[in-house]
Design a protein around this motif. Structure first.
Motif: not given
Length: 460
Positions: A150-173
């Protein structure tokens, strides 16, 4: 970190971008099988992904070259992101699934425009379709990397199947990607992850160590503890203590709820009150579950599972992967919140000792003694994001912050189907919140339960 579901994602319209590998080398089959969690997760896969995703905001439109470079640097950093899974030809338990390890050292990503989303509903619909498609554990990559520019502020997104990540990993990412992106957007910068970020630790080596752990002997006290717990559940896994009005074995559309239980000041007082009464905040949360059960059903005992991370060594503090075990807990209601919480604290350490036996080992040891009647299990999770990589910050950055942190971080999960209830309690600098997943027809029973929990926690 705001914990939510896709259907509640605060999504502003914008142009949705995605980065995908331009060439994929499938690599070779890893000689170590998946972990216990992964095997159970993948064996129950019905063609649908169970993904976790995270987002953060950045100023102005996306610098596409900087974000591509950040994604490339980051994906080569964590070996869990080189994994996908395939089923063996033989159906026996020991060879049901293998890990395929792709060569991601020279991974190159290409950018594509998904669509221009003009409404929040379109954003959620388009993201849901992409996350469902790309977060597939039986194909590489098992993740989605994208952004809403977006022009003013943008959003970065990453998603993973649960087989390769957990909630803690979301903070790492989001912590690591935001750090890399910030550096790549500076003039004439060519950052190197190893100079900016801590050692990640190897998830595949973690898998190797788990696979080398021998099954417990039949007389092991941990198996005896699990047997006693599951027998008290009627030879079943634990289920929500209030009648859901849903026959066993019947799946329904998933209902969702997210709410703030205590604001920042209230949560600080709550934590101090717990310390003054010699028990933990998580102990009080579990106690509130038990007391709510007693108020609504007159049952004194509430049985549940709670997940615990297995990052017991410092080398795994920044490992991206699924490093979680499950512990059984019986919450026995006492006279009040604090006496109940103290009893929970005493039982907590025994529960942790039982979590050192994997769910797969428990099921293999007990065999026909356990006959689950529902696909889902009643569980209560607690995460203090202030202690995780990046730490928790208020959702809006404040001038003078000593350490840059992701702006407006959010974690979201897929909305699918359910036949039981799961609570995720989260503690941040914003306060104490809870996210709930449940069968949609049981909404009234679950929401009444949540109101009861909220009242108990709010009482000094």
């Amino acid at each position: 970190m705001h914990i939510t579901f896709l259907d509640r994602f605060e999504a502003r319209p914008g142009r949705i971008l995605q980065w995908t590998p331009s060439e994929i080398s499938t690599g070779s089959t890893y000689p170590v099988p998946p972990t216990s969690n992964q095997q159970l997760h993948l064996a129950g896969n019905r063609g649908d992904t169970t993904w976790l995703a995270a987002t953060f905001d950045v100023p102005g439109p996306i610098d596409t070259d900087a974000l591509r470079a950040s994604f490339e640097e980051w994906t080569s950093r964590h070996d869990a992101l080189s994994c996908s899974f395939s089923q063996a030809e033989e159906a026996d338990e020991s060879s049901a699934l293998f890990v395929d390890v792709a060569d991601v050292v020279d991974l190159r990503l290409r950018e594509e425009t998904v669509a221009d989303a003009r409404t929040p509903e379109q954003v959620r619909e388009l993201l849901g379709e992409r996350l469902d498609r790309w977060c597939n554990p039986f194909a590489f990559p098992a993740y989605f990397l994208g952004a809403i520019t977006r022009e003013d502020q943008s959003t970065v997104i990453c998603g993973f199947d649960h087989a390769i990540c957990d909630g803690w990993s979301m903070s790492i990412a989001i912590t690591e990607i935001s750090t890399l992106y910030r550096e790549y957007t500076r003039a004439e910068r060519n950052p190197i992850a190893s100079d900016l970020l801590p050692e990640p630790g190897s998830f595949l080596n973690y898998c190797f160590r788990e696979s080398a752990t021998a099954d417990p002997e039949p007389g092991d006290h941990r198996i005896a503890g699990w047997r006693s717990f599951l027998r008290a559940c009627g030879g079943d896994t634990p289920h929500f203590p209030v009648d859901l009005g849903l026959p066993a074995g019947t799946m329904s559309p998933q209902g969702t709820d997210t709410r703030m239980l205590l604001d920042a000041d209230e949560a600080e007082l709550f934590d101090q009150n717990c310390a003054d009464h010699r028990h933990s905040s998580f102990g009080a949360i579990l106690a509130s579950i038990g007391l709510a059960t007693t108020q609504l059903t007159e049952k004194r005992d509430t049985r549940l599972l709670f997940p615990v991370h297995t990052r017991r060594e410092p080398r795994h503090n920044h490992t991206f992967g699924w490093l979680v075990a499950n512990a059984p807990m019986t919450v026995t209601s006492m006279d009040d919140l604090h006496s109940t919480a103290r009893a929970v604290n005493l039982a907590f350490h025994e529960a942790l000792s039982l979590s050192s036996v994997s769910s797969r080992q428990v099921l293999r040891s007990l065999g026909p003694e356990v006959s689950p009647t529902r696909r889902d299990i009643f569980s209560v999770s607690y995460a203090d994001y202030r202690t995780m990589p990046g730490g928790s910050r208020p959702r809006e950055s404040r001038p003078g912050d000593s350490q840059p942190a992701p702006i407006n971080p959010q974690q979201l999960s897929r909305v699918s189907s359910a036949d039981d209830v799961q609570f995720w309690f989260s503690r941040t600098h914003d306060g104490l919140a809870v996210r709930t997943r449940f069968p949609a027809p049981a909404a009234q029973a679950v929401l009444t339960f949540l109101e009861c929990v909220s009242e108990i926690l709010s009482t000094p």
